[in-house]
Design a protein around this motif. Structure first.
Motif, PDB file in Angstrom:
ATOM      1  N   LEU A  77      35.785   8.575  53.687  1.00 25.14           N
ATOM      2  CA  LEU A  77      34.351   8.740  53.773  1.00 25.14           C
ATOM      3  C   LEU A  77      33.668   7.533  53.171  1.00 25.14           C
ATOM      4  N   PRO A  78      32.649   7.011  53.829  1.00 20.50           N
ATOM      5  CA  PRO A  78      31.912   5.915  53.221  1.00 20.50           C
ATOM      6  C   PRO A  78      31.111   6.400  52.012  1.00 20.50           C
ATOM      7  N   ASN A  79      31.156   5.647  50.967  1.00 18.68           N
ATOM      8  CA  ASN A  79      30.229   5.811  49.853  1.00 18.68           C
ATOM      9  C   ASN A  79      30.049   7.243  49.362  1.00 18.68           C
ATOM     10  N   PRO A  80      31.046   7.852  48.748  1.00 16.42           N
ATOM     11  CA  PRO A  80      30.872   9.208  48.239  1.00 16.42           C
ATOM     12  C   PRO A  80      29.704   9.305  47.257  1.00 16.42           C
ATOM     13  N   GLY A  81      29.394   8.208  46.583  1.00 15.53           N
ATOM     14  CA  GLY A  81      28.125   8.139  45.863  1.00 15.53           C
ATOM     15  C   GLY A  81      28.097   8.781  44.507  1.00 15.53           C
ATOM     16  N   VAL A 135      33.104  21.348  58.293  1.00 16.19           N
ATOM     17  CA  VAL A 135      33.328  21.823  59.670  1.00 16.19           C
ATOM     18  C   VAL A 135      32.160  21.408  60.564  1.00 16.19           C
ATOM     19  N   ASP A 136      32.512  20.867  61.739  1.00 18.12           N
ATOM     20  CA  ASP A 136      31.525  20.603  62.784  1.00 18.12           C
ATOM     21  C   ASP A 136      31.792  21.629  63.882  1.00 18.12           C
ATOM     22  N   TRP A 137      30.915  22.628  63.990  1.00 18.37           N
ATOM     23  CA  TRP A 137      31.159  23.779  64.874  1.00 18.37           C
ATOM     24  C   TRP A 137      30.140  23.756  66.011  1.00 18.37           C
ATOM     25  N   GLY A 138      30.590  23.303  67.173  1.00 21.33           N
ATOM     26  CA  GLY A 138      29.674  23.109  68.299  1.00 21.33           C
ATOM     27  C   GLY A 138      29.732  24.230  69.313  1.00 21.33           C
ATOM     28  N   THR A 139      29.116  23.991  70.466  1.00 29.70           N
ATOM     29  CA  THR A 139      29.084  24.991  71.541  1.00 29.70           C
ATOM     30  C   THR A 139      30.482  25.223  72.108  1.00 29.70           C
ATOM     31  N   SER A 140      31.241  24.133  72.242  1.00 25.97           N
ATOM     32  CA  SER A 140      32.550  24.280  72.884  1.00 25.97           C
ATOM     33  C   SER A 140      33.709  23.836  71.993  1.00 25.97           C
ATOM     34  N   SER A 141      33.424  23.290  70.817  1.00 23.73           N
ATOM     35  CA  SER A 141      34.522  22.768  70.009  1.00 23.73           C
ATOM     36  C   SER A 141      34.349  23.071  68.524  1.00 23.73           C
ATOM     37  N   PHE A 142      35.452  22.987  67.820  1.00 31.14           N
ATOM     38  CA  PHE A 142      35.529  23.279  66.385  1.00 31.14           C
ATOM     39  C   PHE A 142      36.384  22.185  65.771  1.00 31.14           C
ATOM     40  N   ARG A 143      35.827  21.468  64.781  1.00 31.48           N
ATOM     41  CA  ARG A 143      36.601  20.429  64.086  1.00 31.48           C
ATOM     42  C   ARG A 143      36.456  20.657  62.590  1.00 31.48           C
ATOM     43  N   LEU A 144      37.583  20.639  61.879  1.00 28.03           N
ATOM     44  CA  LEU A 144      37.607  20.969  60.452  1.00 28.03           C
ATOM     45  C   LEU A 144      38.343  19.879  59.687  1.00 28.03           C
ATOM     46  N   TRP A 145      37.796  19.505  58.533  1.00 25.98           N
ATOM     47  CA  TRP A 145      38.442  18.543  57.645  1.00 25.98           C
ATOM     48  C   TRP A 145      38.521  19.135  56.242  1.00 25.98           C
ATOM     49  N   ARG A 146      39.705  19.030  55.632  1.00 25.42           N
ATOM     50  CA  ARG A 146      39.840  19.409  54.219  1.00 25.42           C
ATOM     51  C   ARG A 146      39.705  18.140  53.411  1.00 25.42           C
ATOM     52  N   LEU A 147      38.779  18.136  52.476  1.00 24.36           N
ATOM     53  CA  LEU A 147      38.414  16.916  51.758  1.00 24.36           C
ATOM     54  C   LEU A 147      38.693  17.035  50.277  1.00 24.36           C
ATOM     55  N   ALA A 148      39.216  15.939  49.700  1.00 22.28           N
ATOM     56  CA  ALA A 148      39.285  15.844  48.241  1.00 22.28           C
ATOM     57  C   ALA A 148      37.866  15.668  47.715  1.00 22.28           C
ATOM     58  N   ALA A 149      37.705  15.923  46.438  1.00 22.12           N
ATOM     59  CA  ALA A 149      36.374  15.811  45.837  1.00 22.12           C
ATOM     60  C   ALA A 149      35.788  14.429  46.093  1.00 22.12           C
ATOM     61  N   GLY A 150      36.623  13.413  46.132  1.00 21.10           N
ATOM     62  CA  GLY A 150      36.131  12.050  46.336  1.00 21.10           C
ATOM     63  C   GLY A 150      35.843  11.706  47.776  1.00 21.10           C
ATOM     64  N   GLY A 151      36.139  12.592  48.713  1.00 14.60           N
ATOM     65  CA  GLY A 151      35.821  12.342  50.109  1.00 14.60           C
ATOM     66  C   GLY A 151      37.027  12.018  50.963  1.00 14.60           C
ATOM     67  N   GLU A 152      38.199  11.851  50.322  1.00 17.87           N
ATOM     68  CA  GLU A 152      39.396  11.530  51.102  1.00 17.87           C
ATOM     69  C   GLU A 152      39.781  12.726  51.975  1.00 17.87           C
ATOM     70  N   MET A 197      30.312   9.430  60.769  1.00 15.39           N
ATOM     71  CA  MET A 197      28.920   9.842  60.524  1.00 15.39           C
ATOM     72  C   MET A 197      28.842  11.350  60.249  1.00 15.39           C
ATOM     73  N   THR A 198      29.620  12.133  61.009  1.00 16.39           N
ATOM     74  CA  THR A 198      29.642  13.582  60.787  1.00 16.39           C
ATOM     75  C   THR A 198      30.149  13.902  59.386  1.00 16.39           C
ATOM     76  N   LEU A 199      31.295  13.282  59.028  1.00 15.99           N
ATOM     77  CA  LEU A 199      31.881  13.543  57.707  1.00 15.99           C
ATOM     78  C   LEU A 199      30.960  13.062  56.601  1.00 15.99           C
ATOM     79  N   GLY A 200      30.370  11.887  56.794  1.00 15.46           N
ATOM     80  CA  GLY A 200      29.449  11.353  55.780  1.00 15.46           C
ATOM     81  C   GLY A 200      28.254  12.268  55.592  1.00 15.46           C
ATOM     82  N   GLY A 201      27.738  12.809  56.701  1.00 18.10           N
ATOM     83  CA  GLY A 201      26.590  13.710  56.615  1.00 18.10           C
ATOM     84  C   GLY A 201      26.937  15.017  55.940  1.00 18.10           C
ATOM     85  N   LEU A 202      28.089  15.588  56.287  1.00 19.56           N
ATOM     86  CA  LEU A 202      28.512  16.844  55.652  1.00 19.56           C
ATOM     87  C   LEU A 202      28.765  16.620  54.166  1.00 19.56           C
ATOM     88  N   ALA A 203      29.352  15.462  53.798  1.00 18.35           N
ATOM     89  CA  ALA A 203      29.605  15.157  52.386  1.00 18.35           C
ATOM     90  C   ALA A 203      28.294  15.016  51.624  1.00 18.35           C
TER      91      ALA A 203
END
Lengths: 319, 319
Positions: free
Chosen positions: A11-15, A27-44, A302-308
C-alpha cells in the motif's frame, strides 16, 4: 508524478506508525465481483481472495455467509475487523450505507461508514457519493479517488474511471466537487452480445486505427452515432467487414460520444485514469488524440489505498 | 391524401381486372414474426394466419414445413402460389434473394424475386434493397414502400418506417433514391430489458411530456445522450422517478438523437410514417414538435399492397 504503484502488494503511504494499528481485512464488493485482501497493520497484503460473489447474485442474507466463508478459508480470526466499499452498501445490498452528498471532503468517507448490525465480527461498509443536480450516484469509485488523494493530497484535476459505468470526477483540495456517468461499457457489452451487431463482432480482435477513426468521427459529430451503428451490420453483409474492425469501431463510436458529452471535464488538457488496464489504454489513446495528457493509475492500488485511508479515518487519531 | 386505408381487409387499387388473375398467398416473414394472408385474385383478404415463426427461430429446412403447415390449416391447395417479403430471403433465411441496389425502381422488385427451388408449390421470395455508399440494407420495408407508390405513383418525399431498425427513405418518381437506418427500437428494448435502467423502466407507463422534453434536449445537443442515460437510474434511486417518466424519457432521448442524425431527411418538412401505430404516434409528435407535417399510413395495407403489386409484376402483363 505519483509513486510507483506497479507493485500492488504494498500500500502506498500508510501514513502512520504500524505499532498502533490493528491488522484488518479490506473488501471491494461490486455488482458482479468480490475481492478481498487481508492486510497487516502497516498495509502489507498478507493474503487475498476473489470470486464471482457479486451483489447481483446474492440474497440479502447471503452476504454475511459469503464473507465468513472466505475469511474462514484464510483462517482470519473473529476479532479482525473488515472494511468494505462498493455495492454491498447499496439499498439492495447487504446493509445500506446512505450516500454522502457531493461536493464532499474525501476525508468524510470513513465517518459515513455503517457498521453492519447483528453480525458478530466488526464489519464497516463505506457510503457511496450522490450529487443532487445533475442527479448522479457512485459506489466504489469514491474509495479509489480517496486512494489517489491519500498518495497525492495536492491532486487537483480530473479523474476518469472507465468501466461498465464510466465516471468523470472533478477533484479539488481533497474533495469530490462534481461528477458525471456514461454507460459506455454496459452499452458496448449489450450491443456486442445481444443486438444484431453480435454477428459482426463475435470474432473478437481489435483494429486500433478503426477505433481512433470512430472516436474522431463521433466526437466531432455526435448525432452520427445514431445512423452509423447499423452500418457495421450492413458492411459485414455486403463487404465482409472483419470483427476486429467492427468491435473497435463500435467501441470508438461509444467512446466518441462519451468524449463529446464530457468535453468540459477533459478540455483542461489532463486526466488521471483508474481502471482495468486494456480499457484504460483505449481511453488513453482516445484522449491523447485530443491532445489530453493522461496519467494511468493502478486500479487495485487505488482501491486498497482508499480502503486503508478510510480504515484509518474509522480508527481515529492514535496520538 | 392517400385513400382511406383504415380497412386493411381491402387492398387499395388492385390495378387490374380480377378475372385474369390467380388467387394467391402473401407472406411477410420477418426476424421474429410470420404473417400470412390468403388473397382473392382481386385483392380481397379471404383468410389470415400469424405466429412467432420468425427467421431467428428456424433452421434452414424449417421454413417450408412451417409455410405448408399454415397453408394446410387454411386448406390452401398446392397450386396456389405464394409471394414472400422479408428476412426469409436473407442469406441466413430460407432461400437467399440477393439485394437489388439503390437507387432502384420499385417496379423492379418483382423481377428480383427468387423462386424457391425444390419446393413443390410455386413460392417466390422478394429481394431486399442495398445501398453501396453509405453502406446499408433493408428487407421488408421496400415492399411497404412499393405498397405506397402503388396507391400514390406520384409520391415524392420521405418515408420513415419506425421499428426495431427504423428506416428513413427518400422516394422519388417510383424509385428508392437513398436511405439510412437507426437501431432506435432495438437499443430501447435492450436498455429497458437488460441494462441497469431496467429497474427504472420495469413498471411501464408513458409520460408524454417527458418524451417530448427529451426529444428536444437530445435533438439539439446529441452528445448529451451519453451522460443523460444514467441519470434515469440516479433519479430513480434519489428522487423516486416514476417508470412512466423514465421509459418515455429514455425513448425520447433515443428518438432525439435519431432526429439529429436524420435531419437532412425531415428538414424538408414532410414525412410519411409506416409502422406499428403507437410507435408511429411517438414519431408523429416528435416530428410535429419540429414543425414537420406527418402522414400516417396503415402498415398492414402497405405490406399487402406491396406484395400484391410485386405479384402482378411477377405475373406479367395480361393484355
Amino acid at each position: 508524478m505519483i509513486p510507483d504503484t506497479g507493485n500492488a502488494t504494498n500500500l502506498p503511504n500508510p501514513g502512520r506508525s504500524t505499532s498502533e494499528s490493528r491488522s484488518y481485512v479490506a473488501v471491494d464488493w461490486g455488482t458482479s465481483s468480490f475481492r478481498l485482501w487481508r492486510l497487516a497493520a502497516g498495509g502489507e497484503v498478507l493474503d487475498r481472495a476473489a470470486g464471482p460473489f457479486g451483489m447481483a447474485g446474492l440474497p440479502k442474507d447471503g452476504f454475511g455467509r459469503v464473507l465468513e466463508e472466505q475469511l474462514a478459508r484464510l483462517s482470519v480470526s473473529k476479532n479482525v475487523p473488515v472494511i468494505i466499499c462498493g455495492m454491498a452498501g447499496a439499498a439492495q445490498g447487504w446493509c445500506e450505507a446512505p450516500y454522502i452528498q457531493a461536493p464532499t471532503e474525501l476525508s468524510q468517507l470513513g465517518s459515513g461508514a455503517v457498521r453492519v448490525p447483528g453480525h458478530e465480527r466488526e464489519v464497516h461498509i463505506l457510503p457511496g457519493v450522490m450529487q443532487a443536480k445533475p442527479c448522479n450516484v457512485m459506489r466504489g469509485e469514491e474509495t479509489q479517488i480517496l486512494g489517489l488523494v491519500d498518495v497525492r493530497p495536492d491532486y487537483n484535476g480530473i479523474v476518469c474511471l472507465p468501466g461498465t459505468h464510466t465516471k468523470w470526477v472533478q477533484v479539488r483540495d481533497g474533495r469530490i466537487e462534481h461528477f458525471t456517468t456514461c454507460m459506455t461499457g454496459e452499452i458496448f457489452s449489450l450491443l456486442c452480445n445481444h443486438s444484431v451487431l453480435k454477428h459482426s463482432t463475435v470474432g473478437g480482435g481489435w483494429d486500433s486505427c478503426a477505433f481512433l477513426e470512430a472516436v474522431a468521427q463521433v466526437a466531432s459529430a455526435p448525432a452520427s452515432l445514431a445512423d452509423s451503428l447499423f452500418k457495421l451490420r450492413a458492411e459485414m453483409l455486403l463487404e465482409h467487414l472483419s470483427s476486429s474492425t467492427a468491435r473497435a469501431r463500435l467501441s470508438g463510436m461509444l467512446v466518441g460520444i462519451e468524449l463529446a458529452a464530457t468535453r468540459s471535464y477533459w478540455a483542461e488538457g489532463a486526466v488521471a485514469l483508474i481502471g482495468e488496464s486494456s480499457l484504460c489504454h483505449n481511453y488513453e489513446v482516445a484522449l491523447a488524440s485530443n491532445s489530453v495528457a493522461v496519467e494511468l493509475l493502478d486500479s487495485e492500488a487505488m482501491t486498497l489505498g482508499g480502503l486503508a485511508s478510510a480504515f484509518r479515518q474509522l480508527e481515529g487519531p492514535h496520538e
